[in-house]
Write a protein that holds these residues in place. Structure first.
Motif, PDB file in Angstrom:
ATOM      1  N   LEU A  98       0.823  -1.206   0.000  1.00  0.00           N
ATOM      2  CA  LEU A  98       0.000   0.000   0.000  1.00  0.00           C
ATOM      3  C   LEU A  98       0.864   1.265   0.000  1.00  0.00           C
ATOM      4  CD1 LEU A  98      -2.779  -1.158   2.470  1.00  0.00           C
ATOM      5  CD2 LEU A  98      -3.100  -0.602   0.057  1.00  0.00           C
ATOM      6  N   HIS A  99       1.992   1.240   0.694  1.00  0.00           N
ATOM      7  CA  HIS A  99       2.958   2.348   0.684  1.00  0.00           C
ATOM      8  C   HIS A  99       2.332   3.697   1.023  1.00  0.00           C
ATOM      9  CE1 HIS A  99       6.755   0.518  -0.656  1.00  0.00           C
ATOM     10  NE2 HIS A  99       5.999  -0.333  -1.345  1.00  0.00           N
ATOM     11  N   TYR A 100       1.587   3.741   2.116  1.00  0.00           N
ATOM     12  CA  TYR A 100       1.053   5.031   2.576  1.00  0.00           C
ATOM     13  C   TYR A 100       2.203   5.934   3.037  1.00  0.00           C
ATOM     14  CZ  TYR A 100      -4.008   4.295   2.523  1.00  0.00           C
ATOM     15  OH  TYR A 100      -5.317   4.124   2.136  1.00  0.00           O
ATOM     16  N   GLY A 101       1.992   7.240   2.909  1.00  0.00           N
ATOM     17  CA  GLY A 101       2.953   8.218   3.418  1.00  0.00           C
ATOM     18  C   GLY A 101       4.122   8.491   2.506  1.00  0.00           C
ATOM     19  N   CYS A 380       1.073 -11.393  -4.941  1.00  0.00           N
ATOM     20  CA  CYS A 380      -0.084 -10.531  -4.743  1.00  0.00           C
ATOM     21  C   CYS A 380      -0.015  -9.424  -5.802  1.00  0.00           C
ATOM     22  CB  CYS A 380      -0.069  -9.929  -3.347  1.00  0.00           C
ATOM     23  SG  CYS A 380       0.015 -11.182  -2.043  1.00  0.00           S
ATOM     24  N   LYS A 381      -1.010  -8.633  -5.863  1.00  0.00           N
ATOM     25  CA  LYS A 381      -1.044  -7.522  -6.807  1.00  0.00           C
ATOM     26  C   LYS A 381      -0.711  -6.221  -6.080  1.00  0.00           C
ATOM     27  CE  LYS A 381      -2.076  -5.446 -10.714  1.00  0.00           C
ATOM     28  NZ  LYS A 381      -1.053  -5.402 -11.762  1.00  0.00           N
ATOM     29  N   HIS A 382       0.101  -5.370  -6.699  1.00  0.00           N
ATOM     30  CA  HIS A 382       0.402  -4.062  -6.116  1.00  0.00           C
ATOM     31  C   HIS A 382      -0.908  -3.292  -5.948  1.00  0.00           C
ATOM     32  CE1 HIS A 382       2.585   0.089  -6.640  1.00  0.00           C
ATOM     33  NE2 HIS A 382       2.237  -0.137  -5.383  1.00  0.00           N
ATOM     34  N   SER A 383      -1.259  -2.984  -4.692  1.00  0.00           N
ATOM     35  CA  SER A 383      -2.569  -2.399  -4.393  1.00  0.00           C
ATOM     36  C   SER A 383      -2.527  -0.898  -4.150  1.00  0.00           C
ATOM     37  CB  SER A 383      -3.177  -3.081  -3.156  1.00  0.00           C
ATOM     38  OG  SER A 383      -3.297  -4.478  -3.350  1.00  0.00           O
ATOM     39  N   GLY A 384      -1.412  -0.391  -3.631  1.00  0.00           N
ATOM     40  CA  GLY A 384      -1.368   1.013  -3.240  1.00  0.00           C
ATOM     41  C   GLY A 384      -0.859   1.932  -4.329  1.00  0.00           C
ATOM     42  N   TYR A 385      -1.184   3.219  -4.193  1.00  0.00           N
ATOM     43  CA  TYR A 385      -0.718   4.220  -5.147  1.00  0.00           C
ATOM     44  C   TYR A 385       0.632   4.796  -4.757  1.00  0.00           C
ATOM     45  CZ  TYR A 385      -4.778   4.051  -8.117  1.00  0.00           C
ATOM     46  OH  TYR A 385      -5.730   3.632  -9.010  1.00  0.00           O
ATOM     47  N   GLY A 386       1.156   4.402  -3.605  1.00  0.00           N
ATOM     48  CA  GLY A 386       2.538   4.673  -3.279  1.00  0.00           C
ATOM     49  C   GLY A 386       3.386   3.524  -3.794  1.00  0.00           C
ATOM     50  N   VAL A 390       3.970   1.940 -12.592  1.00  0.00           N
ATOM     51  CA  VAL A 390       2.798   2.630 -13.136  1.00  0.00           C
ATOM     52  C   VAL A 390       1.706   1.636 -13.545  1.00  0.00           C
ATOM     53  CG1 VAL A 390       4.137   4.603 -13.923  1.00  0.00           C
ATOM     54  CG2 VAL A 390       3.844   2.646 -15.448  1.00  0.00           C
ATOM     55  N   TRP A 391       1.850   0.388 -13.165  1.00  0.00           N
ATOM     56  CA  TRP A 391       0.844  -0.605 -13.529  1.00  0.00           C
ATOM     57  C   TRP A 391      -0.472  -0.338 -12.802  1.00  0.00           C
ATOM     58  CZ3 TRP A 391       5.743  -2.185 -11.572  1.00  0.00           C
ATOM     59  CH2 TRP A 391       6.675  -2.503 -12.574  1.00  0.00           C
ATOM     60  N   ASN A 392      -1.548  -0.766 -13.405  1.00  0.00           N
ATOM     61  CA  ASN A 392      -2.861  -0.592 -12.782  1.00  0.00           C
ATOM     62  C   ASN A 392      -2.922  -1.357 -11.464  1.00  0.00           C
ATOM     63  OD1 ASN A 392      -3.785   0.954 -14.969  1.00  0.00           O
ATOM     64  ND2 ASN A 392      -4.406  -0.873 -16.101  1.00  0.00           N
ATOM     65  N   ARG A 393      -3.653  -0.789 -10.520  1.00  0.00           N
ATOM     66  CA  ARG A 393      -3.720  -1.385  -9.182  1.00  0.00           C
ATOM     67  C   ARG A 393      -4.834  -2.420  -9.097  1.00  0.00           C
ATOM     68  NH1 ARG A 393       0.155   2.367  -9.999  1.00  0.00           N
ATOM     69  NH2 ARG A 393       1.224   2.936  -8.076  1.00  0.00           N
ATOM     70  N   GLY A 394      -4.630  -3.379  -8.209  1.00  0.00           N
ATOM     71  CA  GLY A 394      -5.624  -4.425  -7.998  1.00  0.00           C
ATOM     72  C   GLY A 394      -5.367  -5.147  -6.686  1.00  0.00           C
ATOM     73  N   VAL A 395      -6.171  -6.154  -6.398  1.00  0.00           N
ATOM     74  CA  VAL A 395      -6.102  -6.859  -5.111  1.00  0.00           C
ATOM     75  C   VAL A 395      -6.298  -8.357  -5.348  1.00  0.00           C
ATOM     76  CG1 VAL A 395      -7.047  -7.033  -2.785  1.00  0.00           C
ATOM     77  CG2 VAL A 395      -7.079  -4.827  -3.979  1.00  0.00           C
ATOM     78  N   TRP A 413      -7.998 -15.022  -7.837  1.00  0.00           N
ATOM     79  CA  TRP A 413      -8.137 -14.071  -8.936  1.00  0.00           C
ATOM     80  C   TRP A 413      -7.709 -12.699  -8.450  1.00  0.00           C
ATOM     81  CZ3 TRP A 413     -11.922 -16.236  -6.025  1.00  0.00           C
ATOM     82  CH2 TRP A 413     -12.798 -15.367  -5.326  1.00  0.00           C
ATOM     83  N   VAL A 414      -7.614 -11.766  -9.380  1.00  0.00           N
ATOM     84  CA  VAL A 414      -7.270 -10.385  -9.046  1.00  0.00           C
ATOM     85  C   VAL A 414      -8.436  -9.495  -9.430  1.00  0.00           C
ATOM     86  CG1 VAL A 414      -5.768  -8.432  -9.573  1.00  0.00           C
ATOM     87  CG2 VAL A 414      -4.782 -10.716  -9.259  1.00  0.00           C
ATOM     88  N   ARG A 415      -8.898  -8.711  -8.468  1.00  0.00           N
ATOM     89  CA  ARG A 415      -9.933  -7.706  -8.714  1.00  0.00           C
ATOM     90  C   ARG A 415      -9.240  -6.373  -8.959  1.00  0.00           C
ATOM     91  NH1 ARG A 415     -15.401  -7.258  -9.869  1.00  0.00           N
ATOM     92  NH2 ARG A 415     -15.838  -8.922  -8.348  1.00  0.00           N
ATOM     93  N   MET A 416      -9.382  -5.859 -10.168  1.00  0.00           N
ATOM     94  CA  MET A 416      -8.770  -4.586 -10.509  1.00  0.00           C
ATOM     95  C   MET A 416      -9.633  -3.429  -9.992  1.00  0.00           C
ATOM     96  SD  MET A 416      -6.069  -5.630 -11.994  1.00  0.00           S
ATOM     97  CE  MET A 416      -5.432  -4.063 -12.629  1.00  0.00           C
ATOM     98  N   GLN A 417      -8.999  -2.267  -9.833  1.00  0.00           N
ATOM     99  CA  GLN A 417      -9.775  -1.122  -9.363  1.00  0.00           C
ATOM    100  C   GLN A 417     -10.853  -0.739 -10.368  1.00  0.00           C
ATOM    101  OE1 GLN A 417      -7.603   2.460  -8.410  1.00  0.00           O
ATOM    102  NE2 GLN A 417      -9.288   3.229  -7.149  1.00  0.00           N
ATOM    103  N   ALA A 418     -10.614  -1.026 -11.637  1.00  0.00           N
ATOM    104  CA  ALA A 418     -11.629  -0.730 -12.650  1.00  0.00           C
ATOM    105  C   ALA A 418     -12.866  -1.603 -12.491  1.00  0.00           C
ATOM    106  CB  ALA A 418     -11.041  -0.915 -14.042  1.00  0.00           C
ATOM    107  N   GLY A 419     -12.786  -2.610 -11.623  1.00  0.00           N
ATOM    108  CA  GLY A 419     -13.928  -3.479 -11.383  1.00  0.00           C
ATOM    109  C   GLY A 419     -13.839  -4.817 -12.084  1.00  0.00           C
ATOM    110  N   THR A 420     -12.928  -4.954 -13.024  1.00  0.00           N
ATOM    111  CA  THR A 420     -12.800  -6.201 -13.774  1.00  0.00           C
ATOM    112  C   THR A 420     -12.071  -7.262 -12.947  1.00  0.00           C
ATOM    113  OG1 THR A 420     -10.757  -5.398 -14.762  1.00  0.00           O
ATOM    114  CG2 THR A 420     -12.801  -5.027 -15.998  1.00  0.00           C
TER     115      THR A 420
END
Length: 442
Positions: A98-101, A380-386, A390-395, A413-420
């Protein structure tokens, strides 16, 4: 006329003193000073008796309050066990890196808001039974001492608001000059929803522990679990307030002390319950991930092993080219009966799954044995914007289900932020031969 009156007065006074003397048990009370002292002693005795009674009452009330607070705090601190859902499954959402901060003075605040929005959206769409934060919760080198652990409150806010429980592993960015793992853990444990535990003495890092998952109809505390969730601290980063600042000086692999604890704890659980299916979560991947990526290239990210494969070669535990520092941990994982799969983050550009490779060549780590007994390896999928990339985020999502014999089936499976939904696979005995869509959400 004054003579008789005086005599009468003297007689009355004498009678009064005589009466008082009898009431005092025959004491000589003929002088006013003695009478005064006796009265003061009586008052003091009564005051002491009253004070002692009040003290006893206060102590009783205090102990009753302490007992209430102890029971109340015990209720808050004792976590309920994890149970299967009503459908007999257990669904986990894994938020990694997630890389907050990160760079809070520039793009950091908008990035954290985007990460929080992703968490809320994916939680709403998936509604998991449990959440795992798999390392690098915070970019510690970009935070200040006064606010570093405050990012925990931001990270878990979507979980608390949604009523989700979670457990964490810590990553290499969670130990920096202004951020310590111990402080991060203390902040996280302020929340009743946090199942994160501190590893026992002899382990290194913080997040070394195991959580059992029980059947829904469990009624007794000694009911047999259906599965185990193992958590390991791969450490890394730098010591808190150690100069020069943010220069990595903590080993970045699961230590031998932690391996010893794991082998002992796993043996104890097997002795008590028999072989149980299990999953493992550790932030930095082992060299086995590197081996798999190298041996299956270019098949990784293909129809048999779908998922993003952009970090090539990936970074693994240990410092040498062979990753020999992590060999004891890898061997312990391979020696664990029932270990189904291992989930790591750290490499933001990878999100594939594969079977632990049958590696026997020098420098290729640990392998061998039947392919059916080797665990799966999943990024796992890179989830945070930190964090970099530049790949799309997902979980990553993990769904555990069980047949009548107690055997565990894992779909992921991976749920992308776009909903797919992308890279939906079944981690079964035919994985690696089955074909899937190669759509990875990028």
């Amino acid at each position: 006329m004054l003579g008789p009156l005086k005599r009468v007065t003297n007689q009355l006074a004498t009678m009064s003193r005589s009466s008082a003397s009898k009431q005092a048990g025959g004491r000589d009370m003929n002088t006013p000073s003695v009478t005064y002292l006796w009265m003061k002693r009586e008052q003091r005795r009564q005051w002491l008796s009253s004070s002692l009674f009040c003290l006893i009452c206060s102590l009783v009330a205090m102990f009753a309050t302490l007992a209430f607070l102890f029971v109340f705090s015990s209720v808050l601190l004792c976590k309920a066990d994890l149970y299967l859902a009503e459908d007999g499954m257990f669904h986990i959402a894994v938020f990694s890196d997630l890389h907050y901060g990160e760079n809070e003075s520039t793009f950091g605040i908008p990035a954290d808001k985007n990460s929080a929005a992703l968490m809320r959206q994916v939680l709403s769409q998936e509604q998991p039974d449990f959440v795992i934060l798999n390392g690098d919760l915070i970019t510690g080198e970009n935070t200040f001492a006064f606010n570093s652990t405050g990012y925990v409150d931001q990270i878990v806010a979507p979980l608390v608001q949604g009523g989700y429980s979670w457990a964490s592993t810590y990553g290499n960015h969670d130990s920096k000059y202004n951020l310590s793992r111990e402080a991060l853990y203390a902040e996280e444990k302020k929340y009743a929803n946090a199942y994160t535990q501190h590893g026992p003495a002899g382990t290194d890092g913080v997040t070394n522990y195991v959580l059992p998952v029980f059947p829904l109809d469990t009624t007794a505390s000694n009911q047999k679990p259906v599965a185990l969730l193992w958590f390991f601290d791969s450490r890394g980063g730098s010591e808190y307030q150690s100069l020069p600042a943010n220069v990595d000086n903590i080993d970045n692999y699961v230590s031998n002390g932690t391996v010893s604890w794991y082998r002992s704890a796993q043996a104890d659980l097997q002795s008590k319950y028999g072989t149980l299916p299990s999953l493992a979560f550790v932030h930095i991947p082992t060299l086995a991930f590197v081996d798999l990526q190298a041996q299956t290239f270019p098949l990784v990210s293909g129809p048999n092993y779908p998922g993003l494969n952009a970090d090539v070669p990936l970074a693994q535990q240990g410092y040498s080219n062979t990753g020999s520092e992590a060999i004891p941990f890898m061997q312990a994982l391979l020696d664990t009966p029932g270990l189904h799969s291992i989930y790591s983050g750290h490499d933001h550009g990878d999100s594939w799954c594969g079977r632990w490779p049958n590696s026997t060549l020098p420098g290729y780590g640990v392998g061998g044995g039947s392919s059916q007994n080797r665990p799966f390896l999943c990024f796992c999928k890179h989830s945070g914007y930190g964090g970099y990339g530049v790949w799309n985020r997902g979980v990553r999502q993990i769904r555990m289900s069980f047949d009548q014999s107690g055997s565990m089936i894992v779909d992921t499976w991976v749920r992308m932020q776009a909903g797919t939904v992308v890279t939906a696979v079944s981690l079964n005995e035919t994985y690696g031969g089955d074909t899937y869509s190669t759509e990875d959400g990028q």
